[in-house]
Design a protein around this motif. Structure first.
Motif, PDB file in Angstrom:
ATOM      1  N   HIS A 113     162.198 -19.089 105.974  1.00 35.45           N
ATOM      2  CA  HIS A 113     162.135 -18.007 107.164  1.00 35.45           C
ATOM      3  C   HIS A 113     163.178 -16.710 106.696  1.00 35.45           C
ATOM      4  CE1 HIS A 113     162.136 -15.753 111.081  1.00 35.45           C
ATOM      5  NE2 HIS A 113     163.541 -16.068 111.015  1.00 35.45           N
ATOM      6  N   THR A 114     164.463 -16.980 106.092  1.00 36.69           N
ATOM      7  CA  THR A 114     165.170 -16.016 105.853  1.00 36.69           C
ATOM      8  C   THR A 114     164.859 -15.508 104.465  1.00 36.69           C
ATOM      9  OG1 THR A 114     166.948 -16.636 107.382  1.00 36.69           O
ATOM     10  CG2 THR A 114     167.678 -15.793 105.562  1.00 36.69           C
ATOM     11  N   GLY A 115     165.261 -16.428 103.360  1.00 30.40           N
ATOM     12  CA  GLY A 115     165.083 -15.864 101.961  1.00 30.40           C
ATOM     13  C   GLY A 115     163.786 -15.674 101.576  1.00 30.40           C
ATOM     14  N   LEU A 116     162.635 -15.998 102.077  1.00 30.70           N
ATOM     15  CA  LEU A 116     161.539 -15.736 101.688  1.00 30.70           C
ATOM     16  C   LEU A 116     160.706 -14.444 102.440  1.00 30.70           C
ATOM     17  CD1 LEU A 116     160.057 -19.018 100.288  1.00 30.70           C
ATOM     18  CD2 LEU A 116     160.782 -17.156  98.789  1.00 30.70           C
ATOM     19  N   ALA A 117     160.482 -15.146 103.756  1.00 28.81           N
ATOM     20  CA  ALA A 117     159.565 -14.143 104.588  1.00 28.81           C
ATOM     21  C   ALA A 117     160.480 -12.827 105.032  1.00 28.81           C
ATOM     22  CB  ALA A 117     159.299 -14.634 105.732  1.00 28.81           C
ATOM     23  N   MET A 118     161.691 -13.009 105.516  1.00 32.45           N
ATOM     24  CA  MET A 118     162.368 -11.866 105.859  1.00 32.45           C
ATOM     25  C   MET A 118     162.861 -11.010 104.780  1.00 32.45           C
ATOM     26  SD  MET A 118     164.914 -13.309 109.094  1.00 32.45           S
ATOM     27  CE  MET A 118     165.794 -11.632 109.282  1.00 32.45           C
ATOM     28  N   MET A 119     163.227 -11.584 103.452  1.00 34.04           N
ATOM     29  CA  MET A 119     163.837 -10.958 102.485  1.00 34.04           C
ATOM     30  C   MET A 119     162.733 -10.038 101.700  1.00 34.04           C
ATOM     31  SD  MET A 119     166.174 -10.283 100.415  1.00 34.04           S
ATOM     32  CE  MET A 119     167.500 -11.771 100.400  1.00 34.04           C
ATOM     33  N   SER A 120     161.396 -10.649 101.811  1.00 33.18           N
ATOM     34  CA  SER A 120     160.247  -9.862 101.376  1.00 33.18           C
ATOM     35  C   SER A 120     160.256  -8.457 102.168  1.00 33.18           C
ATOM     36  CB  SER A 120     158.694 -10.649 101.390  1.00 33.18           C
ATOM     37  OG  SER A 120     158.770 -11.874 100.904  1.00 33.18           O
ATOM     38  N   ILE A 121     160.284  -8.606 103.386  1.00 35.03           N
ATOM     39  CA  ILE A 121     160.254  -7.402 104.054  1.00 35.03           C
ATOM     40  C   ILE A 121     161.545  -6.476 103.844  1.00 35.03           C
ATOM     41  CG2 ILE A 121     160.098  -6.346 106.524  1.00 35.03           C
ATOM     42  CD1 ILE A 121     158.654  -8.877 107.214  1.00 35.03           C
ATOM     43  N   TYR A 122     162.654  -6.945 103.671  1.00 31.66           N
ATOM     44  CA  TYR A 122     163.904  -6.426 103.482  1.00 31.66           C
ATOM     45  C   TYR A 122     163.851  -5.617 102.123  1.00 31.66           C
ATOM     46  CZ  TYR A 122     168.783  -5.623 103.353  1.00 31.66           C
ATOM     47  OH  TYR A 122     170.240  -5.041 103.177  1.00 31.66           O
ATOM     48  N   LEU A 123     163.279  -6.301 101.153  1.00 29.11           N
ATOM     49  CA  LEU A 123     163.161  -5.728  99.690  1.00 29.11           C
ATOM     50  C   LEU A 123     162.114  -4.742  99.567  1.00 29.11           C
ATOM     51  CD1 LEU A 123     164.454  -8.571  97.583  1.00 29.11           C
ATOM     52  CD2 LEU A 123     165.899  -6.835  98.279  1.00 29.11           C
ATOM     53  N   ALA A 124     160.879  -5.012 100.029  1.00 29.86           N
ATOM     54  CA  ALA A 124     159.844  -4.551  99.755  1.00 29.86           C
ATOM     55  C   ALA A 124     158.936  -3.613 100.959  1.00 29.86           C
ATOM     56  CB  ALA A 124     158.497  -5.461  99.089  1.00 29.86           C
ATOM     57  N   GLY A 125     159.448  -3.800 102.354  1.00 31.35           N
ATOM     58  CA  GLY A 125     159.037  -3.123 103.074  1.00 31.35           C
ATOM     59  C   GLY A 125     159.532  -1.631 103.296  1.00 31.35           C
ATOM     60  N   THR A 126     158.737  -0.887 104.042  1.00 28.90           N
ATOM     61  CA  THR A 126     159.243   0.394 104.576  1.00 28.90           C
ATOM     62  C   THR A 126     160.350   0.406 105.662  1.00 28.90           C
ATOM     63  OG1 THR A 126     157.482   0.780 106.094  1.00 28.90           O
ATOM     64  CG2 THR A 126     156.898   1.454 103.894  1.00 28.90           C
ATOM     65  N   GLU A 127     160.966   1.569 105.913  1.00 28.14           N
ATOM     66  CA  GLU A 127     161.901   1.543 106.893  1.00 28.14           C
ATOM     67  C   GLU A 127     161.292   1.307 108.306  1.00 28.14           C
ATOM     68  OE1 GLU A 127     165.619   1.662 108.787  1.00 28.14           O
ATOM     69  OE2 GLU A 127     165.203   1.684 106.398  1.00 28.14           O
ATOM     70  N   GLU A 128     160.036   1.756 108.469  1.00 25.13           N
ATOM     71  CA  GLU A 128     159.496   1.464 109.580  1.00 25.13           C
ATOM     72  C   GLU A 128     159.061  -0.109 109.543  1.00 25.13           C
ATOM     73  OE1 GLU A 128     155.383   2.500 112.119  1.00 25.13           O
ATOM     74  OE2 GLU A 128     155.765   3.738 110.004  1.00 25.13           O
ATOM     75  N   GLN A 129     158.550  -0.620 108.555  1.00 17.44           N
ATOM     76  CA  GLN A 129     158.368  -2.262 108.818  1.00 17.44           C
ATOM     77  C   GLN A 129     159.764  -2.846 108.803  1.00 17.44           C
ATOM     78  OE1 GLN A 129     156.267  -2.201 104.880  1.00 17.44           O
ATOM     79  NE2 GLN A 129     154.346  -2.156 105.717  1.00 17.44           N
ATOM     80  N   ARG A 240     141.200  -9.109 108.342  1.00 22.56           N
ATOM     81  CA  ARG A 240     141.266  -7.603 108.239  1.00 22.56           C
ATOM     82  C   ARG A 240     142.703  -7.304 108.961  1.00 22.56           C
ATOM     83  NH1 ARG A 240     138.299  -3.051 108.047  1.00 22.56           N
ATOM     84  NH2 ARG A 240     136.407  -4.469 108.173  1.00 22.56           N
ATOM     85  N   VAL A 241     143.460  -6.486 107.923  1.00 22.88           N
ATOM     86  CA  VAL A 241     144.933  -6.348 108.105  1.00 22.88           C
ATOM     87  C   VAL A 241     145.269  -4.904 108.022  1.00 22.88           C
ATOM     88  CG1 VAL A 241     147.416  -6.566 107.172  1.00 22.88           C
ATOM     89  CG2 VAL A 241     145.647  -8.642 106.930  1.00 22.88           C
ATOM     90  N   PRO A 242     145.912  -4.207 108.980  1.00 23.59           N
ATOM     91  CA  PRO A 242     145.922  -2.755 109.069  1.00 23.59           C
ATOM     92  C   PRO A 242     146.935  -2.345 107.676  1.00 23.59           C
ATOM     93  CG  PRO A 242     147.172  -3.729 110.661  1.00 23.59           C
ATOM     94  CD  PRO A 242     146.402  -4.966 110.137  1.00 23.59           C
ATOM     95  N   ASP A 243     146.774  -0.988 106.992  1.00 18.91           N
ATOM     96  CA  ASP A 243     147.433  -0.743 106.076  1.00 18.91           C
ATOM     97  C   ASP A 243     149.087  -0.496 106.399  1.00 18.91           C
ATOM     98  OD1 ASP A 243     147.658   0.404 103.205  1.00 18.91           O
ATOM     99  OD2 ASP A 243     148.083   2.254 104.185  1.00 18.91           O
ATOM    100  N   ALA A 244     149.157  -0.445 107.649  1.00 18.47           N
ATOM    101  CA  ALA A 244     150.598  -0.310 108.039  1.00 18.47           C
ATOM    102  C   ALA A 244     151.196  -1.638 107.805  1.00 18.47           C
ATOM    103  CB  ALA A 244     150.669   0.001 109.523  1.00 18.47           C
ATOM    104  N   ASN A 245     150.409  -2.832 107.550  1.00 17.63           N
ATOM    105  CA  ASN A 245     151.072  -4.193 107.334  1.00 17.63           C
ATOM    106  C   ASN A 245     151.193  -4.253 105.909  1.00 17.63           C
ATOM    107  OD1 ASN A 245     151.229  -4.222 110.099  1.00 17.63           O
ATOM    108  ND2 ASN A 245     150.475  -6.371 110.175  1.00 17.63           N
ATOM    109  N   ARG A 246     150.786  -3.371 105.101  1.00 14.48           N
ATOM    110  CA  ARG A 246     151.144  -3.473 103.450  1.00 14.48           C
ATOM    111  C   ARG A 246     152.347  -3.298 103.341  1.00 14.48           C
ATOM    112  NH1 ARG A 246     150.519  -0.055  99.211  1.00 14.48           N
ATOM    113  NH2 ARG A 246     149.528   1.470 100.615  1.00 14.48           N
ATOM    114  N   LEU A 247     153.061  -4.272 102.488  1.00 15.22           N
ATOM    115  CA  LEU A 247     154.347  -3.884 102.037  1.00 15.22           C
ATOM    116  C   LEU A 247     154.555  -2.484 101.147  1.00 15.22           C
ATOM    117  CD1 LEU A 247     155.914  -7.380 101.478  1.00 15.22           C
ATOM    118  CD2 LEU A 247     156.274  -5.905 103.352  1.00 15.22           C
ATOM    119  N   GLN A 248     154.966  -1.253 101.373  1.00 11.63           N
ATOM    120  CA  GLN A 248     154.992  -0.359 100.513  1.00 11.63           C
ATOM    121  C   GLN A 248     156.268   0.310 100.392  1.00 11.63           C
ATOM    122  OE1 GLN A 248     152.039   2.411 102.563  1.00 11.63           O
ATOM    123  NE2 GLN A 248     151.574   0.795 104.154  1.00 11.63           N
ATOM    124  N   GLY A 249     157.415  -0.495 100.515  1.00  9.63           N
ATOM    125  CA  GLY A 249     158.523   0.146 100.247  1.00  9.63           C
ATOM    126  C   GLY A 249     159.053  -0.218  98.836  1.00  9.63           C
ATOM    127  N   GLY A 250     158.280  -1.115  98.011  1.00  9.91           N
ATOM    128  CA  GLY A 250     158.675  -1.527  96.709  1.00  9.91           C
ATOM    129  C   GLY A 250     157.821  -0.873  95.690  1.00  9.91           C
TER     130      GLY A 250
END
Length: 406
Positions: A113-129, A240-250
């Protein structure tokens, strides 16, 4: 003539309590951070330990613990902002070690939960995500998993990922399967890594499990290790996943996933060292109490040798992990350094838990005595987050300048 009274037996010698932090690494933390580690230890000993064997045997997750686990406020530990508790890499590691000291499966749930899922968003997500997803995940309102490994692709995910992503307007269509995904059968959010059919690059997507048509999970059965963790095989059919849910910060490549794995390989070292600590402390307590030939078996030379070797492995792993945590704090931890941590700590853990099982004789294979759990669970950690062999090849490439990957 009255007989003399027999002399009273002297009070039983007070034996030292088992303590696997022999070099007092926890003393490197601040008072505030040590209080967090102590709080986690108390929680694991009082809430988790009394029930975990039952759940392990039944291959079930203790959902009854989620409300009290939430109150620990350690989801998102090591992440700053977005409702996360923050904290140093050393604190993150010592907390993981403390959780695993009681149960490795529960630590895996926490780490996924913390090290994989949350960290993925933290490192590779946009500020909005980050603003959207991390606060509810830190509050445990949303629980995450990490979908990288596939039924036919394990070590070769960097170059051979079979799950595909195809752009369709402002959405992406995902097709494929993921396997061995911890938390997947019941969690809310999946970080899915898929290969873009247009540019052949691996991209990450935030998928809402329970509301995305075409997304299904089958719980994996009949495991002999990490039985409390609920692993699933995910099948995606035209999801079908919206483009807003693609990790775009990395970088939008596999490098994003690799950055996450660098940290979690180091985290896996902390986890497996916690498993060693748990096995050692249970074996030591047993040695102090178990009588043979009229003496505690802990008074026998061969038993003391086993305990000393176990403790030596633990201290060596702890020392390596503390230095890796310092390098991570300074932003200097490399893939090769994280790899040697994972490889060394898991290989030493195999020795430690086997010696603990050996010390306890036949009782070592009974779940009731706790060591059997650590013995079995260590085998899973030896392979996950990158096998021992793959870690050694990462190290080998770094030190020779020559790649042995095929």
């Amino acid at each position: 003539m009255a007989t003399a009274a027999a002399p009273k037996s002297s009070a039983q010698k007070q034996l030292p309590p088992p303590n696997a932090d022999f070099f007092q690494f926890a003393e490197l933390l601040s008072d505030e951070e040590r209080a967090i580690v102590k709080k986690v230890r108390t929680y694991m000993e009082t809430k988790v330990q009394p029930i975990i064997n039952k759940y392990w045997v039944e291959d079930a997750f203790p959902f009854e613990l989620l409300p009290s686990y939430k109150e620990l406020n350690i989801a998102g530990l090591g992440l700053n902002g977005y409702g996360c508790p923050g904290g140093s890499p050393l604190l993150f590691g010592l907390v993981a070690m403390e959780i695993a000291r009681t149960d490795v499966s529960f630590c895996t749930f926490h780490g996924v939960h913390t090290g994989l899922a949350m960290m993925s968003i933290y490192l590779a997500g946009t500020e909005e995500q980050k603003q959207k997803w991390l606060p509810p995940m830190a509050r445990m309102e949303k629980v995450g998993c990490f979908g990288l490994t596939e039924p036919l692709v394990g070590s070769g995910t960097g170059a051979g990922l079979l799950t595909t992503a195809r752009r369709d307007g402002d959405s992406w269509i995902l097709n494929g399967q993921k396997r061995w995904i911890g938390n997947a059968p019941w969690c809310d959010v999946s970080i899915i890594w898929a290969r873009d059919v247009e540019d052949n690059q691996v991209k990450g997507f935030i998928v809402e499990n329970k509301t995305t048509p075409g997304f299904s999970v089958e719980k994996m059965q009949n495991k002999i290790a990490l039985k409390v963790v609920q692993n699933g095989q995910i099948t995606m059919t035209d999801c079908r996943v919206p483009d807003a849910n693609r990790l775009q910060g990395g970088k939008g490549t596999f490098r994003d996933a690799a950055l996450v794995l660098r940290g979690t390989r180091n985290g896996g070292g902390w986890e497996i060292t916690g498993a060693q600590m748990g096995a050692y402390e249970n074996a030591l307590k047993y040695a102090q109490e178990r009588l043979q030939f009229g003496k505690p078996i802990g008074s026998f030379q061969l038993v003391q040798e086993l305990l000393a070797k176990m403790l030596g492995n633990i201290v060596a792993c702890q020392g390596m992990l503390v230095r890796a945590g310092q390098l991570e704090t300074e932003g200097k931890l490399t893939d090769a350094q994280a790899a040697v941590v994972k490889a060394y700590c898991t290989s030493k853990a195999r020795e430690t838990v086997a010696w603990a099982r050996e010390l306890m004789g036949g009782n070592g294979i009974l779940v009731d005595y706790n060591v059997a759990r650590f013995f079995a669970d260590t085998e899973a950690i030896y392979s996950y987050e990158g096998t021992y062999q793959m870690q050694t090849l990462i190290v080998g490439k770094a030190i020779t300048g020559l790649s042995a990957f095929v």
